[in-house]
Design an enzyme around this catalytic site. Sequence first.
Site, PDB file in Angstrom:
ATOM      1  N   GLY A  55       0.886  -1.396  -0.144  1.00 50.34           N
ATOM      2  CA  GLY A  55       0.099   0.113   0.115  1.00 50.34           C
ATOM      3  C   GLY A  55       0.940   1.346   0.519  1.00 50.34           C
ATOM      4  O   GLY A  55       0.732   2.493   0.527  1.00 50.34           O
ATOM      5  N   HIS A  56       2.107   0.744  -1.128  1.00 48.86           N
ATOM      6  CA  HIS A  56       2.848   1.898  -0.734  1.00 48.86           C
ATOM      7  C   HIS A  56       3.410   2.108  -2.216  1.00 48.86           C
ATOM      8  O   HIS A  56       3.968   1.344  -2.761  1.00 48.86           O
ATOM      9  CB  HIS A  56       3.763   2.371   0.120  1.00 48.86           C
ATOM     10  CG  HIS A  56       4.207   1.134   0.581  1.00 48.86           C
ATOM     11  ND1 HIS A  56       4.141   0.329   1.315  1.00 48.86           N
ATOM     12  CD2 HIS A  56       5.921   1.059  -0.031  1.00 48.86           C
ATOM     13  CE1 HIS A  56       5.577  -0.488   1.228  1.00 48.86           C
ATOM     14  NE2 HIS A  56       6.283  -0.480  -0.140  1.00 48.86           N
ATOM     15  N   ALA A  57       4.361   3.275  -2.378  1.00 47.64           N
ATOM     16  CA  ALA A  57       5.938   2.895  -3.236  1.00 47.64           C
ATOM     17  C   ALA A  57       6.642   3.458  -2.965  1.00 47.64           C
ATOM     18  O   ALA A  57       6.754   4.534  -2.238  1.00 47.64           O
ATOM     19  CB  ALA A  57       4.552   4.040  -4.224  1.00 47.64           C
ATOM     20  N   ILE A 102       2.916  -0.715  -4.614  1.00 48.12           N
ATOM     21  CA  ILE A 102       2.934  -1.743  -4.310  1.00 48.12           C
ATOM     22  C   ILE A 102       1.885  -2.134  -3.232  1.00 48.12           C
ATOM     23  O   ILE A 102       1.940  -1.518  -2.386  1.00 48.12           O
ATOM     24  CB  ILE A 102       4.840  -2.149  -3.595  1.00 48.12           C
ATOM     25  CG1 ILE A 102       5.159  -1.845  -4.363  1.00 48.12           C
ATOM     26  CG2 ILE A 102       4.476  -4.105  -2.936  1.00 48.12           C
ATOM     27  CD1 ILE A 102       6.806  -1.423  -3.829  1.00 48.12           C
TER      28      ILE A 102
END
Length: 141
Positions: A55-57, A102
């Site tokens: 839940g991030h990049a 991701i």
Amino acid sequence: MDIKRQAAVRTVSEIRLKPNLDDRGALIAVAGGVDVPFEIARCYFMYDVLGPRGGHAHRTTEQIVIAVAGWCRIRVSDGVATEEFVLDSPASGVYIGPMTWIEVPIFSPQAVVLVLASTHYDNKKVIRDWHEFLREKAALK
């Protein structure tokens, strides 16, 4: 497969690692800059996972994600297209370039997932909001 050439073309690509097999079993060695397209600055692994991860990049980090035991489903997005992969072999993984969203929504029981990263962790270089990610991606164009 020429992983360096392929990784330069796409921000996400499947990779294959070469197992060394003999009568004792299998061994996979991973060398930074040789088997993966970057020098490895950090590695970590996830296990006993009870829910979704990601839940991030990462703004600058390149990563290789490998399920060394069990399996997981990984979802990646460049903000326009989304791809899903099932990682179920320690001899294959996914290369994820910078500025790729991701998500790892599902892990099998007993899954162990190894991540090789090109940078040390810096929370300031992680985007945790989807809309902020889309704004930053648009600014790069």
